[in-house]
Design a protein around this motif. Structure first.
Motif, short mmCIF file in Angstrom:
data_model
loop_
_atom_site.label_atom_id
_atom_site.label_comp_id
_atom_site.label_asym_id
_atom_site.label_seq_id
_atom_site.Cartn_x
_atom_site.Cartn_y
_atom_site.Cartn_z
N CYS A 38 0.86 -1.14 -0.01
CA CYS A 38 0.05 -0.08 0.19
C CYS A 38 1.11 1.28 -0.01
O CYS A 38 0.57 2.21 -0.77
CB CYS A 38 -1.12 -0.18 1.21
SG CYS A 38 -2.38 -1.31 0.86
N GLU A 39 1.80 1.33 0.65
CA GLU A 39 2.73 2.40 0.95
C GLU A 39 3.47 2.61 -0.39
O GLU A 39 3.82 3.82 -1.01
CB GLU A 39 3.54 2.29 1.93
CG GLU A 39 3.09 2.87 3.35
CD GLU A 39 2.55 4.24 3.32
OE1 GLU A 39 3.33 5.17 2.97
OE2 GLU A 39 1.31 4.20 3.77
N THR A 40 3.78 1.48 -1.18
CA THR A 40 4.39 1.84 -2.17
C THR A 40 3.63 2.15 -3.49
O THR A 40 4.01 2.88 -4.33
CB THR A 40 5.20 0.22 -2.75
OG1 THR A 40 6.04 -0.17 -1.81
CG2 THR A 40 6.11 0.42 -4.19
N HIS A 41 2.50 1.62 -3.72
CA HIS A 41 1.41 1.62 -4.79
C HIS A 41 0.29 2.49 -4.52
O HIS A 41 -0.24 2.94 -5.74
CB HIS A 41 1.23 0.30 -5.23
CG HIS A 41 2.23 -0.51 -5.84
ND1 HIS A 41 2.94 -0.54 -6.95
CD2 HIS A 41 2.96 -1.54 -4.95
CE1 HIS A 41 4.11 -1.38 -6.79
NE2 HIS A 41 3.83 -1.85 -6.00
N LEU A 42 -0.03 2.71 -3.35
CA LEU A 42 -1.43 3.43 -3.13
C LEU A 42 -1.00 4.38 -1.80
O LEU A 42 -2.23 4.90 -1.44
CB LEU A 42 -2.24 2.52 -2.48
CG LEU A 42 -2.85 1.35 -3.51
CD1 LEU A 42 -3.73 0.34 -2.70
CD2 LEU A 42 -3.45 1.72 -4.57
N ALA A 43 0.08 5.10 -1.81
CA ALA A 43 0.50 6.06 -0.62
C ALA A 43 -0.67 7.13 -0.67
O ALA A 43 -0.95 7.77 -1.72
CB ALA A 43 1.82 6.53 -0.94
N GLY A 44 -1.13 7.45 0.69
CA GLY A 44 -2.24 8.37 1.02
C GLY A 44 -3.40 8.19 0.44
O GLY A 44 -4.44 8.99 0.71
N ARG A 45 -3.76 6.99 -0.34
CA ARG A 45 -4.96 6.51 -0.77
C ARG A 45 -5.96 5.42 -0.37
O ARG A 45 -6.76 4.86 -0.94
CB ARG A 45 -5.02 6.72 -2.45
CG ARG A 45 -4.33 7.70 -2.97
CD ARG A 45 -4.20 7.67 -4.42
NE ARG A 45 -3.48 6.56 -4.70
CZ ARG A 45 -3.60 5.79 -5.88
NH1 ARG A 45 -4.54 5.97 -6.47
NH2 ARG A 45 -2.80 4.72 -6.32
N TYR A 46 -5.38 4.88 0.93
CA TYR A 46 -5.75 3.54 1.37
C TYR A 46 -6.16 3.66 2.83
O TYR A 46 -5.78 4.64 3.54
CB TYR A 46 -5.07 2.33 1.21
CG TYR A 46 -3.80 2.67 1.80
CD1 TYR A 46 -3.86 1.91 3.12
CD2 TYR A 46 -2.67 3.45 1.51
CE1 TYR A 46 -2.37 1.99 4.04
CE2 TYR A 46 -1.43 3.21 2.39
CZ TYR A 46 -1.53 2.51 3.26
OH TYR A 46 -0.37 2.44 4.17
N SER A 47 -7.17 2.87 3.25
CA SER A 47 -7.26 2.53 4.64
C SER A 47 -7.09 1.01 4.77
O SER A 47 -7.71 0.28 3.97
CB SER A 47 -8.62 3.19 5.15
OG SER A 47 -9.63 2.40 4.78
N ILE A 48 -6.68 0.42 5.84
CA ILE A 48 -6.47 -0.97 6.15
C ILE A 48 -7.28 -1.09 7.67
O ILE A 48 -7.08 -0.70 8.59
CB ILE A 48 -5.13 -1.25 6.27
CG1 ILE A 48 -4.34 -1.18 5.08
CG2 ILE A 48 -4.98 -2.84 6.71
CD1 ILE A 48 -2.97 -1.36 5.05
N GLU A 49 -8.34 -2.09 7.59
CA GLU A 49 -9.01 -2.63 8.80
C GLU A 49 -8.41 -3.80 9.12
O GLU A 49 -8.64 -4.76 8.07
CB GLU A 49 -10.59 -2.39 8.64
CG GLU A 49 -11.22 -2.80 9.80
CD GLU A 49 -12.64 -2.85 9.68
OE1 GLU A 49 -13.32 -3.27 10.65
OE2 GLU A 49 -13.23 -2.29 8.75
N VAL A 50 -8.09 -4.20 10.09
CA VAL A 50 -7.72 -5.51 10.40
C VAL A 50 -8.75 -6.31 11.38
O VAL A 50 -9.01 -5.45 12.53
CB VAL A 50 -6.21 -5.61 11.21
CG1 VAL A 50 -5.79 -6.99 11.42
CG2 VAL A 50 -5.32 -4.95 10.20
N VAL A 51 -9.16 -7.41 11.08
CA VAL A 51 -10.32 -8.09 11.77
C VAL A 51 -9.84 -9.45 12.28
O VAL A 51 -9.16 -10.10 11.36
CB VAL A 51 -11.58 -8.47 10.99
CG1 VAL A 51 -12.64 -9.25 11.72
CG2 VAL A 51 -11.98 -7.17 10.30
N ASP A 52 -9.54 -9.64 13.52
CA ASP A 52 -8.98 -10.63 14.23
C ASP A 52 -10.10 -11.58 14.43
O ASP A 52 -11.13 -11.37 15.47
CB ASP A 52 -8.41 -10.47 15.44
CG ASP A 52 -7.56 -11.68 16.08
OD1 ASP A 52 -7.87 -12.63 15.78
OD2 ASP A 52 -6.62 -11.40 17.00
N LEU A 53 -10.27 -12.75 13.66
CA LEU A 53 -11.33 -13.86 13.79
C LEU A 53 -11.41 -14.36 15.17
O LEU A 53 -12.38 -15.09 15.46
CB LEU A 53 -11.53 -14.68 12.65
CG LEU A 53 -12.06 -13.92 11.24
CD1 LEU A 53 -12.01 -14.82 10.16
CD2 LEU A 53 -13.19 -12.91 11.26
#
Length: 109
Positions: A38-53
């Motif tokens: 994401c930092e390499t290809h989508l810098a500043g244009r993304y959000s990541i939500e981590v879901v621990d099942l």
């Protein structure tokens, strides 16, 4: 581990959700690999939500998660899924339908 990490605008154009099962080596590798991509290809244009099942197993049904780690691209539509530790950057970029980053100096040539 279910915090949302947003970068850039309040409505990022890439909304990603990573489903994991605890703090295993594979889960942590998937998150590290995803952050790098994401930092390499989508810098500043993304959000990541981590879901621990392990913490919220009921959340697996919403996106029909059958294996972990699984990355789900919510936005832009259509939704896409990638299963695994995300170590193959080219496969992840193709799976997410992301064009590889080309520096502006290389585009001008």
């Amino acid at each position: 581990m279910s915090a949302t990490r947003a970068t850039g605008a309040t409505h990022p154009e890439w909304q990603l959700k990573l489903y994991v099962a605890g703090h295993t080596a594979k889960s942590m590798a998937a998150l590290d690999n995803l952050k790098h991509i994401c930092e390499t290809h989508l810098a500043g244009r993304y959000s990541i939500e981590v879901v621990d099942l392990l913490v919220n197993p009921q959340l697996a049904a919403g996106d029909q998660i059958l294996a972990v780690p699984t990355l789900v691209r919510k936005v832009p539509e259509p939704m896409r899924k990638i299963i695994g530790d995300l170590s193959n950057e080219e496969r992840v970029l193709v799976g997410l339908d992301v064009r590889p980053y080309v520096p502006s100096s290389a585009r001008a040539r």
